[in-house]
Scaffold this active site. Sequence first.
Site, PDB file in Angstrom:
ATOM      1  CG  HIS A 137      -5.988  -2.092   8.675  1.00 54.17           C
ATOM      2  ND1 HIS A 137      -6.069  -0.994   8.913  1.00 54.17           N
ATOM      3  CD2 HIS A 137      -4.715  -2.664   8.942  1.00 54.17           C
ATOM      4  CE1 HIS A 137      -4.845  -0.557   9.455  1.00 54.17           C
ATOM      5  NE2 HIS A 137      -3.850  -1.534   9.198  1.00 54.17           N
ATOM      6  CD  GLU A 191      -9.041   0.790   7.639  1.00 48.96           C
ATOM      7  OE1 GLU A 191      -8.739  -0.149   8.308  1.00 48.96           O
ATOM      8  OE2 GLU A 191      -8.519   2.006   7.842  1.00 48.96           O
ATOM      9  CG  ASP A 229      -0.520  -0.638   2.338  1.00 49.91           C
ATOM     10  OD1 ASP A 229       0.995  -0.403   2.539  1.00 49.91           O
ATOM     11  OD2 ASP A 229      -1.059  -0.815   3.264  1.00 49.91           O
ATOM     12  CG  ASN A 268      -8.998  -1.685  11.465  1.00 52.97           C
ATOM     13  OD1 ASN A 268      -8.233  -2.335  11.203  1.00 52.97           O
ATOM     14  ND2 ASN A 268      -9.429  -0.683  10.964  1.00 52.97           N
TER      15      ASN A 268
HETATM   16  C1  F6R Z   1       1.388  -1.545   6.287  1.00 55.52           C
HETATM   17  C2  F6R Z   1       0.161  -1.973   6.362  1.00 55.52           C
HETATM   18  C3  F6R Z   1      -0.836  -2.129   7.414  1.00 55.52           C
HETATM   19  C4  F6R Z   1       0.034  -2.603   8.742  1.00 55.52           C
HETATM   20  C5  F6R Z   1      -0.655  -2.500  10.046  1.00 55.52           C
HETATM   21  C6  F6R Z   1      -0.151  -2.756  11.235  1.00 55.52           C
HETATM   22  O1  F6R Z   1       1.974  -1.615   4.890  1.00 55.52           O
HETATM   23  O2  F6R Z   1      -0.378  -2.546   5.289  1.00 55.52           O
HETATM   24  O3  F6R Z   1      -1.693  -3.265   7.267  1.00 55.52           O
HETATM   25  O4  F6R Z   1       0.620  -3.672   8.535  1.00 55.52           O
HETATM   26  O5  F6R Z   1      -1.238  -1.283  10.112  1.00 55.52           O
HETATM   27  O6  F6R Z   1       0.935  -1.666  11.471  1.00 55.52           O
HETATM   28  P1  F6R Z   1       1.848  -2.049  12.725  1.00 55.52           P
HETATM   29  O7  F6R Z   1       2.937  -3.025  12.140  1.00 55.52           O
HETATM   30  O8  F6R Z   1       2.554  -0.464  12.641  1.00 55.52           O
HETATM   31  O9  F6R Z   1       1.270  -2.148  13.940  1.00 55.52           O
END
Ligand code: F6R
Length: 243
Positions: free
Chosen positions: A138, A143, A67, A136
């Site tokens: 994702h 989402e 992303d 959440n």
């Molecule tokens: C990042 C991504 C997100 C993160 C998720 C967890 O490229 O796609 O899905 O993997 O938000 O983030 P952290 O590792 O910062 O808790």
Amino acid sequence: MKIMKAKDYDELSRKAANIIASQVIMKPDCVLGLATGSSPLGTYKELIDWYNRGDLDFSNVKSVNLDEYKGLTRDNDQSYYYFMYNNLFKHINIDMANTNVPDGTEPDSETACSKYNAIIESVGGIDLQLLGIGHNGHIGFNEPADECPKLTHCVDLQASTIEANKRFFASIDDVPKQAYTMGIQTIMQAKKVLLIASGADKAPIMKAAFFGPVTPHVPASILQLHPDCTVVADEAALSQCDL
Ligand code: F6R
């Protein structure tokens, strides 16, 4: 689905890096699907160590990131391109021409997403997809919703995601409100999936995602249906799971 428990973040990072390293060793021209965020930082450090020891060669590896924030340029220090360059790519011998991140500077979502889908197709799909998990549920920026978008698409980030990511920005108003993300079908078509999670704050969502029903309201739960998914998490993240 295989769940591997590590005692802490350092151990989970080593275990995750070892799995990615074995993928690169077994298939030197593999396609790695990569993630940003806090979770993979330790894994990337371990991979850099593998490379520095002379045990890993990334010269034929291709990568596609999950992303990118819409509207951020590559040189913005909060862009995911910048993150990947500074936390992994510049430290290893990957050919930058073989690395791919959605183009956050493309204002037209349809153009940005169809170009990225074409790139994923042109590299032949993903051999191993590394994922973190949002509070959440994702994965990527898919989402919780009533249905799972299949391919790369533009998402409106949820308030909880903006809140979680504000730590990286000067203020919450600076957090972009939209992002381009790979879709669930693309993630599910990866030959292998490796999800990493650390910390007690992830414990409730780890229980919901991997021990609850499969539902688009918890996007990571769909990984229960993946034929080759490994979860590597520390004791704190798994503290609410019956293992
Ligand atoms: C990042 C991504 C997100 C993160 C998720 C967890 O490229 O796609 O899905 O993997 O938000 O983030 P952290 O590792 O910062 O808790």
